[in-house]
Design a protein around this motif. Sequence first.
Motif: not given
Length: 428
Positions: A104, A106, A368, A370, A372, A405
Amino acid sequence: MADTNDYLREKRKSVLRRRMIRGASWEDEEIGGEFGAAPVTDTDTEALDQSLFWHHRKKIVGILLLAVSLAACGLVFWLYQSSKTFGGYTVLWQKSLEGGGLSDYVGFGNYILRYGRDGAICYDRTGEVVWNQSFEMKKPIVDISGGYAVFADQQGYTMYICDASGCVGNVTTNWPITRVQVASQGVAVAILENTRSNQIVFYDKNGTELDIKLKTLIDEYGYPMDIGISPDGQQLVVAYIYMDAGSMMNKVVFYNFEVGKNRQDRVVGIFMEYQNALVGEVTFLGNEQACAFADDRVDFYSLKNALSPELAQSITYDGRNILSVFHSDSHVGVVVEGDASDSTRQLHVYNGAGQELFVKPVAMAYNHAEFSGDYLLIYNDTNCLIYDMGGAQIYQGSLEGTISKCITISRSRLFQVGGQVLSELELK
């Protein structure tokens, strides 16, 4: 006689030149001598002053015109760059990542965090390892605010508080952890679960338990579904689920640990209007705004009056289901299903006050959605869609291999992680 006049003329010119160069007084010199010429007159002085005035004025106007031209060129360049869209990309560099069990990722300010059950690794923007923290967690969860990150073992007993230098504190709890949040100065808060009651406990960045603890009996107050802590660490919002006459109900409660010291349990606001609408997530959007995500609405709260929070906006979607929600420190994104006239999903983006900034269709399948930095990303394993916060589409298309990601660096650059490889891409 002609020679005399020529001589006098040259003599006057010589005095005028000296006057312009060294600022001499007209009384210092006269043009005369053996030929009996007259001194320089007031008319001559006035003419020279006029000449100097227009000379300086032309220079000032020229400088101003140059400055305006440069500013206009800069504005045109900025407008071009800020509205530019891209149709391809170039891979600037790639690095293989070690530690296959860390799956994962982030964004963490100027860094990237990679974590899993065996620990966490922090990378800088060149792909170099900044720090490596080992731990053992069955189900690691993470929260980030400002320069701090907190890792916790959901339904476990351990927490790690980290900054850009590495782990600065760790916690071992007596009860299982269900939720965890961190404030921008490093204060962490966790929900600890027991059979008949729950505790909401605060810790400083070093992992020391603070003298702030909320104990809630499930039979009396309800079960805390989610928590949100303000960036300054002074306020808390909690979504509770509770039973009322055999029906499951929901409420949102605000606490203030600074100005609310004289309030019972430091409660400054309770909102009961959710009834049986499940509130699954709550968050702060700065110190004066908060948001609650229910299964049928999105509510924006104002905390400008810290002792009396207000429901500022309650947004519903005409019976359409909310498919996903996401947020940054200042913005909220909501994807809802289409309506009878158009089945395409719709993306709604709001600022912290609940003002709708833009609406966009979402035709692509995604896993996904999100924020950023100053951008919004929607992507799946192969394709990525990027918007700026004005709603302008920057890019839509495939990226380099599998996408696990994406993290934006600027309008034209981003990090991509996939297949144990970290890449920096430049959009073209």
